[in-house]
Design a protein around this motif. Sequence first.
Motif, PDB file in Angstrom:
ATOM      1  N   LEU A 125      -3.175 -59.012  13.649  1.00 17.36           N
ATOM      2  CA  LEU A 125      -1.744 -58.748  13.564  1.00 17.36           C
ATOM      3  C   LEU A 125      -0.932 -60.038  13.716  1.00 17.36           C
ATOM      4  CD1 LEU A 125       0.401 -56.647  13.094  1.00 17.36           C
ATOM      5  CD2 LEU A 125       0.365 -56.138  15.546  1.00 17.36           C
ATOM      6  N   THR A 126      -1.345 -60.888  14.628  1.00 14.05           N
ATOM      7  CA  THR A 126      -0.644 -62.169  14.802  1.00 14.05           C
ATOM      8  C   THR A 126      -0.767 -63.025  13.548  1.00 14.05           C
ATOM      9  OG1 THR A 126      -1.029 -62.115  17.182  1.00 14.05           O
ATOM     10  CG2 THR A 126      -0.523 -64.261  16.201  1.00 14.05           C
ATOM     11  N   ALA A 127      -1.973 -63.132  13.025  1.00 15.39           N
ATOM     12  CA  ALA A 127      -2.187 -63.911  11.802  1.00 15.39           C
ATOM     13  C   ALA A 127      -1.384 -63.331  10.644  1.00 15.39           C
ATOM     14  CB  ALA A 127      -3.674 -63.947  11.454  1.00 15.39           C
ATOM     15  N   LEU A 128      -1.412 -62.016  10.498  1.00 16.91           N
ATOM     16  CA  LEU A 128      -0.675 -61.378   9.405  1.00 16.91           C
ATOM     17  C   LEU A 128       0.817 -61.657   9.512  1.00 16.91           C
ATOM     18  CD1 LEU A 128      -0.570 -59.611   6.909  1.00 16.91           C
ATOM     19  CD2 LEU A 128      -0.480 -57.604   8.421  1.00 16.91           C
ATOM     20  N   ARG A 129       1.350 -61.565  10.710  1.00 16.47           N
ATOM     21  CA  ARG A 129       2.778 -61.840  10.893  1.00 16.47           C
ATOM     22  C   ARG A 129       3.136 -63.277  10.491  1.00 16.47           C
ATOM     23  NH1 ARG A 129       3.291 -58.565  16.549  1.00 16.47           N
ATOM     24  NH2 ARG A 129       3.825 -56.556  15.619  1.00 16.47           N
ATOM     25  N   LEU A 130       2.303 -64.223  10.882  1.00 11.55           N
ATOM     26  CA  LEU A 130       2.555 -65.622  10.529  1.00 11.55           C
ATOM     27  C   LEU A 130       2.463 -65.839   9.017  1.00 11.55           C
ATOM     28  CD1 LEU A 130       0.606 -67.416  13.405  1.00 11.55           C
ATOM     29  CD2 LEU A 130       3.096 -67.321  13.083  1.00 11.55           C
ATOM     30  N   ILE A 131       1.448 -65.276   8.399  1.00 17.68           N
ATOM     31  CA  ILE A 131       1.271 -65.421   6.950  1.00 17.68           C
ATOM     32  C   ILE A 131       2.422 -64.763   6.205  1.00 17.68           C
ATOM     33  CG2 ILE A 131      -0.173 -64.754   4.987  1.00 17.68           C
ATOM     34  CD1 ILE A 131      -2.598 -65.082   6.965  1.00 17.68           C
ATOM     35  N   LEU A 132       2.812 -63.568   6.641  1.00 15.78           N
ATOM     36  CA  LEU A 132       3.922 -62.879   5.966  1.00 15.78           C
ATOM     37  C   LEU A 132       5.242 -63.627   6.148  1.00 15.78           C
ATOM     38  CD1 LEU A 132       3.164 -59.093   6.589  1.00 15.78           C
ATOM     39  CD2 LEU A 132       2.891 -60.402   4.471  1.00 15.78           C
ATOM     40  N   ALA A 133       5.454 -64.202   7.312  1.00 17.30           N
ATOM     41  CA  ALA A 133       6.687 -64.970   7.537  1.00 17.30           C
ATOM     42  C   ALA A 133       6.716 -66.187   6.610  1.00 17.30           C
ATOM     43  CB  ALA A 133       6.785 -65.408   8.996  1.00 17.30           C
ATOM     44  N   PHE A 134       5.594 -66.883   6.496  1.00 21.27           N
ATOM     45  CA  PHE A 134       5.507 -68.037   5.605  1.00 21.27           C
ATOM     46  C   PHE A 134       5.706 -67.611   4.150  1.00 21.27           C
ATOM     47  CE2 PHE A 134       2.713 -70.817   2.964  1.00 21.27           C
ATOM     48  CZ  PHE A 134       3.526 -71.944   2.993  1.00 21.27           C
ATOM     49  N   LEU A 158      -2.872 -67.721  -1.354  1.00 16.92           N
ATOM     50  CA  LEU A 158      -4.245 -67.982  -0.924  1.00 16.92           C
ATOM     51  C   LEU A 158      -4.463 -67.601   0.539  1.00 16.92           C
ATOM     52  CD1 LEU A 158      -4.897 -71.358  -2.781  1.00 16.92           C
ATOM     53  CD2 LEU A 158      -5.646 -69.047  -3.437  1.00 16.92           C
ATOM     54  N   LEU A 159      -3.454 -67.824   1.369  1.00 17.38           N
ATOM     55  CA  LEU A 159      -3.554 -67.385   2.768  1.00 17.38           C
ATOM     56  C   LEU A 159      -3.662 -65.869   2.857  1.00 17.38           C
ATOM     57  CD1 LEU A 159      -0.962 -69.745   4.501  1.00 17.38           C
ATOM     58  CD2 LEU A 159      -3.434 -69.652   4.939  1.00 17.38           C
ATOM     59  N   LEU A 160      -2.889 -65.160   2.045  1.00 19.37           N
ATOM     60  CA  LEU A 160      -2.993 -63.695   2.032  1.00 19.37           C
ATOM     61  C   LEU A 160      -4.382 -63.254   1.583  1.00 19.37           C
ATOM     62  CD1 LEU A 160       0.462 -62.395   0.754  1.00 19.37           C
ATOM     63  CD2 LEU A 160      -0.717 -61.714   2.852  1.00 19.37           C
ATOM     64  N   TRP A 161      -4.914 -63.894   0.555  1.00 15.68           N
ATOM     65  CA  TRP A 161      -6.265 -63.563   0.098  1.00 15.68           C
ATOM     66  C   TRP A 161      -7.282 -63.791   1.208  1.00 15.68           C
ATOM     67  CZ3 TRP A 161      -7.170 -65.843  -5.470  1.00 15.68           C
ATOM     68  CH2 TRP A 161      -6.338 -65.201  -6.368  1.00 15.68           C
ATOM     69  N   ALA A 162      -7.161 -64.921   1.901  1.00 13.04           N
ATOM     70  CA  ALA A 162      -8.091 -65.214   2.990  1.00 13.04           C
ATOM     71  C   ALA A 162      -7.972 -64.158   4.088  1.00 13.04           C
ATOM     72  CB  ALA A 162      -7.824 -66.608   3.555  1.00 13.04           C
ATOM     73  N   PHE A 163      -6.743 -63.775   4.409  1.00 14.56           N
ATOM     74  CA  PHE A 163      -6.548 -62.757   5.433  1.00 14.56           C
ATOM     75  C   PHE A 163      -7.160 -61.428   4.996  1.00 14.56           C
ATOM     76  CE2 PHE A 163      -4.378 -59.129   7.200  1.00 14.56           C
ATOM     77  CZ  PHE A 163      -4.512 -59.373   8.557  1.00 14.56           C
ATOM     78  N   VAL A 164      -6.890 -61.024   3.772  1.00 12.56           N
ATOM     79  CA  VAL A 164      -7.424 -59.751   3.267  1.00 12.56           C
ATOM     80  C   VAL A 164      -8.952 -59.779   3.274  1.00 12.56           C
ATOM     81  CG1 VAL A 164      -7.627 -58.301   1.196  1.00 12.56           C
ATOM     82  CG2 VAL A 164      -5.376 -59.089   1.952  1.00 12.56           C
ATOM     83  N   THR A 165      -9.537 -60.897   2.888  1.00 12.64           N
ATOM     84  CA  THR A 165     -10.996 -61.028   2.892  1.00 12.64           C
ATOM     85  C   THR A 165     -11.534 -60.914   4.314  1.00 12.64           C
ATOM     86  OG1 THR A 165     -10.919 -62.421   0.932  1.00 12.64           O
ATOM     87  CG2 THR A 165     -12.916 -62.543   2.269  1.00 12.64           C
TER      88      THR A 165
END
Length: 143
Positions: free
Chosen positions: A9-18, A119-126
Motif C-alpha cells: 500500500l505504501t509503495a502503491l501510494r508513492l507510485i500513484l502520486a508520482f 514502468l514503476l506501475l508494471w513493476a508494482f503489478v508484477t
Amino acid sequence: MEALQARGLTALRLILAFTLLTTTLHYAHNVLRAADYPQVEGISAGAAATLVVVAYVLFTAFGAAGYRDYLRGRYWRALAFLMVYSLSGLASLGHFLIAVPRIPAFWFATIYTDLAAALLLWAFVTWAATKLNRVPAAVGSPM
C-alpha cells in the motif's frame, strides 16, 4: 496478503502520486501548448487537445478505480485497472511516432517521467501478482 496491505500500500501510494504528478504536468502541457507538439495530419491542435483531456480523465479514472479496489482487497481487479492506468505513461511515447517534439527540456523530460511511472506501475503489478500467486505448502507435505 499482509505484504500487499503493509508494504504494498505504501509503495502503491508513492507510485500513484508520482504517476499523477507527471501525467498531470505532461498532459496539461499537451493541452495548453498543443500546437507546439507534432500534429497528426487532419487533426487540428484543438481536437488533439480535447482528445488529450478525454484520455487523461479516462486513464486517471482507471488509476482511481485500481487504488479503490486495492484498498478493498480486490487485488486482481485492482491490478488490472492499474495496468490500464499505466498506459497513460506509455501513450506519451506516441509523440515520437510523428516527429520529435521541439519543446523546452523540462516538458520534454515529462515524456520520459511518464514512461518511468508506467514502468514503476508494471513493476508494482508484477510484484503484487507474484505475492497473490504464492500458494503455501500444505503442513506435513514433502517439499
